[in-house]
Design a protein around this motif. Structure first.
Motif, short mmCIF file in Angstrom:
data_model
loop_
_atom_site.label_atom_id
_atom_site.label_comp_id
_atom_site.label_asym_id
_atom_site.label_seq_id
_atom_site.Cartn_x
_atom_site.Cartn_y
_atom_site.Cartn_z
N ILE A 63 1.08 -18.67 -45.23
CA ILE A 63 -0.08 -18.90 -44.21
C ILE A 63 0.71 -19.19 -42.80
CG2 ILE A 63 -1.95 -20.48 -43.76
CD1 ILE A 63 -2.15 -20.86 -46.54
N ASP A 64 0.23 -18.74 -41.86
CA ASP A 64 0.71 -19.01 -40.53
C ASP A 64 -0.68 -19.36 -39.49
OD1 ASP A 64 3.58 -18.36 -39.30
OD2 ASP A 64 1.91 -18.70 -37.78
N LYS A 65 -0.19 -20.19 -38.52
CA LYS A 65 -1.25 -20.47 -37.71
C LYS A 65 -1.46 -19.69 -36.61
CE LYS A 65 1.59 -23.56 -34.54
NZ LYS A 65 1.77 -24.79 -34.00
N GLY A 71 6.80 -17.05 -34.41
CA GLY A 71 7.53 -18.21 -34.13
C GLY A 71 8.90 -17.91 -33.75
N ASN A 72 10.14 -18.82 -34.23
CA ASN A 72 11.23 -18.48 -33.63
C ASN A 72 12.09 -17.32 -34.19
OD1 ASN A 72 11.43 -20.96 -32.56
ND2 ASN A 72 12.39 -22.24 -33.86
N THR A 73 11.28 -16.65 -35.37
CA THR A 73 11.87 -15.41 -35.65
C THR A 73 11.95 -14.35 -34.84
OG1 THR A 73 11.68 -16.14 -38.21
CG2 THR A 73 11.67 -13.75 -37.48
N GLY A 74 10.69 -14.41 -34.02
CA GLY A 74 10.48 -13.29 -33.15
C GLY A 74 11.21 -13.71 -31.66
N ASN A 76 14.40 -15.61 -31.18
CA ASN A 76 15.70 -15.74 -31.30
C ASN A 76 16.56 -14.52 -30.73
OD1 ASN A 76 17.33 -14.44 -33.72
ND2 ASN A 76 15.35 -15.07 -34.52
N THR A 77 17.97 -15.15 -30.52
CA THR A 77 18.67 -13.91 -29.95
C THR A 77 19.66 -13.12 -30.86
OG1 THR A 77 20.03 -15.84 -29.40
CG2 THR A 77 18.67 -15.08 -27.60
N THR A 78 19.47 -13.44 -32.19
CA THR A 78 19.70 -12.78 -33.20
C THR A 78 21.23 -12.73 -33.60
OG1 THR A 78 20.56 -10.55 -32.10
CG2 THR A 78 17.90 -10.80 -32.66
N ILE A 79 21.73 -13.79 -33.15
CA ILE A 79 23.37 -13.75 -33.71
C ILE A 79 23.39 -14.45 -35.07
CG2 ILE A 79 25.52 -15.11 -33.12
CD1 ILE A 79 24.53 -15.42 -30.28
N ILE A 80 24.14 -13.63 -35.90
CA ILE A 80 24.63 -13.61 -37.13
C ILE A 80 25.91 -14.12 -37.27
CG2 ILE A 80 24.53 -12.54 -39.43
CD1 ILE A 80 22.02 -10.84 -38.34
N GLY A 368 20.11 -22.35 -34.84
CA GLY A 368 21.08 -21.39 -35.80
C GLY A 368 20.55 -20.83 -37.01
N GLY A 369 18.95 -20.85 -37.17
CA GLY A 369 18.55 -20.52 -38.63
C GLY A 369 18.35 -19.04 -38.79
N PHE A 370 18.19 -18.16 -37.68
CA PHE A 370 18.06 -16.70 -37.95
C PHE A 370 19.08 -16.55 -38.85
CE2 PHE A 370 18.77 -12.27 -36.72
CZ PHE A 370 17.32 -11.68 -37.15
N LYS A 371 20.46 -16.68 -38.56
CA LYS A 371 21.62 -15.94 -39.35
C LYS A 371 21.38 -16.31 -40.82
CE LYS A 371 24.39 -18.54 -37.06
NZ LYS A 371 23.48 -19.42 -36.40
N ALA A 372 20.62 -17.47 -41.00
CA ALA A 372 20.60 -18.21 -42.38
C ALA A 372 19.47 -17.42 -43.10
CB ALA A 372 20.31 -19.65 -42.50
P1 FAD Z 1 9.75 -19.56 -37.48
O1 FAD Z 1 10.03 -17.91 -37.38
O2 FAD Z 1 9.62 -20.46 -36.41
O3 FAD Z 1 8.37 -19.57 -38.28
C1 FAD Z 1 7.52 -20.84 -38.57
C2 FAD Z 1 6.41 -20.36 -38.54
O4 FAD Z 1 5.54 -21.63 -38.88
C3 FAD Z 1 5.90 -20.19 -37.05
O5 FAD Z 1 5.29 -18.72 -37.30
C4 FAD Z 1 4.62 -21.26 -36.93
O6 FAD Z 1 3.37 -20.38 -36.29
C5 FAD Z 1 4.37 -21.44 -38.26
N1 FAD Z 1 3.68 -22.75 -38.25
C6 FAD Z 1 3.92 -24.18 -37.86
N2 FAD Z 1 3.11 -24.86 -38.02
C7 FAD Z 1 2.20 -24.39 -38.77
C8 FAD Z 1 0.94 -24.81 -39.52
N3 FAD Z 1 0.51 -25.95 -39.33
N4 FAD Z 1 0.01 -24.24 -40.15
C9 FAD Z 1 0.69 -22.56 -40.41
N5 FAD Z 1 1.66 -22.32 -39.79
C10 FAD Z 1 2.71 -23.03 -39.22
N6 FAD Z 1 19.53 -18.69 -34.72
C11 FAD Z 1 20.65 -17.82 -35.05
O7 FAD Z 1 21.14 -17.95 -36.24
N7 FAD Z 1 21.02 -16.98 -34.12
C12 FAD Z 1 20.60 -17.05 -32.76
O8 FAD Z 1 21.22 -16.16 -31.94
C13 FAD Z 1 19.31 -17.72 -32.68
N8 FAD Z 1 19.05 -17.71 -31.40
C14 FAD Z 1 17.85 -18.68 -30.89
C15 FAD Z 1 17.29 -18.38 -29.65
C16 FAD Z 1 16.00 -19.17 -29.35
C17 FAD Z 1 15.58 -18.94 -27.76
C18 FAD Z 1 15.50 -19.79 -30.44
C19 FAD Z 1 14.08 -20.54 -30.05
C20 FAD Z 1 15.98 -20.02 -31.61
C21 FAD Z 1 17.18 -19.38 -31.89
N9 FAD Z 1 17.81 -19.36 -33.17
C22 FAD Z 1 18.85 -18.55 -33.52
C23 FAD Z 1 17.04 -20.22 -34.27
C24 FAD Z 1 16.32 -19.53 -35.03
O9 FAD Z 1 15.51 -18.71 -34.33
C25 FAD Z 1 15.40 -20.21 -36.19
O10 FAD Z 1 16.35 -21.28 -36.74
C26 FAD Z 1 14.88 -19.35 -37.21
O11 FAD Z 1 14.22 -18.23 -36.43
C27 FAD Z 1 13.85 -20.19 -37.71
O12 FAD Z 1 13.08 -19.25 -38.73
P2 FAD Z 1 11.83 -19.65 -39.59
O13 FAD Z 1 11.29 -18.67 -40.36
O14 FAD Z 1 11.96 -21.02 -40.22
O15 FAD Z 1 10.86 -20.43 -38.13
#
Ligand code: FAD
Ligand code: PYC
Length: 417
Positions: A63-65, A71-74, A76-80, A368-372
């Motif tokens: 479920i996503d709001k 969110g951050n997945t779309g 980030n700068t994609t470094i792994i 740094g969570g994209f790589k993970a």
């Molecule tokens: P997200 O992709 O943020 O997903 C969380 C989702 O939860 C969101 O879609 C949000 O809408 C949803 N949500 C929140 N609250 C609620 C709610 N109450 N109800 C329902 N849905 C909700 N990491 C790297 O390893 N390498 C990089 O190069 C890197 N570069 C980065 C650059 C930038 C500019 C940023 C912002 C981050 C970067 N990161 C990078 C970090 C990385 O993007 C994140 O750690 C990772 O994408 C987190 O993934 P996720 O799926 O946990 O979070």
């Protein structure tokens, strides 16, 4: 003002991503699921995919709001990479890199994982000592990482200016050759498609407003703006907002949320061979397959839920990029954006069970969570399915903040915060 054009600064940062909303079929939630995952980022969608694929648990809703991958997945700068200092992190991030290598085949969806090498520049004696410590530790853990002299840095990445007269001269660098990049939106889409094909419901535009617990304290479901959804288990993967969501179940997390921003230049022909990071000057850069230079800054210095970072931070970053790579001085900026990252005191994630029965969490990845993504999702699915820690995620529990057994990866985070 740097030589980068600031005029297009406020352009449509995410117009492309907004289209995703229209492309994914709207699903209405069922009244009951075995597992509800809050957050359709790579981590949440990946966990749903592995729950279905590896554990046969398909009565799952993600479920996503907002929209999936928005969110951050779309953002980030994609470094792994996996060049972290401690054994626990090396195991987790290297597990992720192992999965990255086969992910396109596994998902039958091209996530464009590209092993182009991540080079971290050293500018001071302190940098040299810190990088050498990481290199030694990485090698003991079987993680590739090598020291390069300034001349070797120049040979690996010719655009770097290694002139000793610089404000921050390049005195060497740490190179992880196996590291690289992937296409972030493809990761969200690949996992979403794979999970959906196995029966998982992906519900967009549905905010989870509270986690509900029964009389015995165990999870019974989630309250959403589309009504109550019953669930035997709930996993929260809501980067930037996890403490808010978990607070509704009376679980307090040691997290602070900060804006982290990035930008891309206009697209140009291939000219940049790898990823370069410099924590001392707060900037990193790579070139996307579309030709854009992908440039990122450190976190803003104040806590906020804004998805746009402060102008002085990005200006500082561009000044540093122009100094390290003079050939980019006349490039123009195409768009910038921000994301909200949640940061723990030791800059390591919290991943696994919580004190509440049936409630699991995946957060605190900071910058740094994209790589993970594949590693965290894979091990979280295991934990949710079996209700026990996976050997790889076991050290990343919430308890470490009371036992004091922290995993301090501040230096390996490699992004100023
Ligand atoms: P997200 O992709 O943020 O997903 C969380 C989702 O939860 C969101 O879609 C949000 O809408 C949803 N949500 C929140 N609250 C609620 C709610 N109450 N109800 C329902 N849905 C909700 N990491 C790297 O390893 N390498 C990089 O190069 C890197 N570069 C980065 C650059 C930038 C500019 C940023 C912002 C981050 C970067 N990161 C990078 C970090 C990385 O993007 C994140 O750690 C990772 O994408 C987190 O993934 P996720 O799926 O946990 O979070
Ligand atoms: O963790 O490598 C990283 C990173 C780079 C930019 C943001 N995070």
């Amino acid at each position: 003002m740097t030589h980068f054009s600031i005029f297009s600064l406020l352009s449509n940062a995410f117009s492309a991503n907004e289209n995703w909303r229209a492309q994914w079929p709207e699903a209405s939630p069922k009244s009951e699921y075995d597992v509800v995952i809050v957050g359709a980022g790579g981590h949440g969608l990946g966990a749903a995919y592995y729950l279905a694929k590896e554990h046969g648990i398909t009565n799952v809703a993600v479920i996503d709001k907002g929209w999936l991958g928005g969110g951050n997945t779309g953002r980030n700068t994609t470094i792994i990479r996996s060049n972290y200092l401690y054994d626990e992190s090396a195991r987790l991030y290297d597990h992720a890199v192992d999965l990255w290598e086969g992910l396109s085949q596994d998902l039958n969806y091209n996530v464009m994982y590209s092993r182009r090498g991540v080079l971290m520049l050293a500018h001071t004696e302190h940098d040299v000592q810190s990088f050498r410590r990481h290199i030694h530790s990485n090698r003991l853990n079987g993680v590739d990482n090598a020291w390069l002299t300034a001349a070797e840095v120049k040979a690996y990445c010719p655009p770097v200016d290694i002139s000793p007269r610089k404000r921050y001269p390049v005195v060497g660098g740490a190179l992880q050759r196996r590291a690289g990049t992937a296409r972030h939106d493809a990761v969200a889409w690949g996992y979403a498609r794979g999970a959906s094909a196995r029966g998982v419901d992906i519900i967009q535009n549905c905010a989870v407003t509270a986690i509900r617990r029964g009389p015995d304290g165990a999870v019974i479901g989630v309250e959403t703006d589309k009504g109550f959804i019953k669930a035997k288990k709930v996993a929260v993967s809501a980067a930037g907002h996890t403490s808010v969501v978990m607070g509704t179940a009376d679980v307090r997390l040691p997290l602070e949320s900060y804006p982290l921003q990035a930008l891309v230049s206009e697209p140009v022909k291939p000219c940049f061979p790898c990823v370069v990071m410099s924590n001392s000057v707060h900037a990193y850069i790579s070139q996307s397959d579309k030709g854009e230079l992908v440039i990122g800054a450190g976190t803003d210095q104040y806590t906020s839920y804004s998805q746009r970072g402060g102008l002085p931070v990005i200006e500082h970053t561009l000044a540093a990029i122009c100094e390290m790579f003079p050939m980019f001085r006349r490039m123009r900026m195409l768009r910038m954006w921000g994301g909200i990252v949640d940061v723990t005191p030791d800059r390591s994630a919290i991943l696994g069970k919580t004190p509440v029965k049936g409630l699991y969490v995946n957060c605190g990845w900071g910058t740094g969570g994209f790589k993970a993504t594949p590693g965290a999702a894979h091990t979280l699915a295991w934990t949710v399915a079996k209700d026990e820690p996976h050997p790889i995620n076991a050290p990343f529990t919430l308890e470490r903040f009371t036992t004091g057994r922290l995993i301090d990866e501040a230096a390996a985070a490699a992004v100023a915060h």
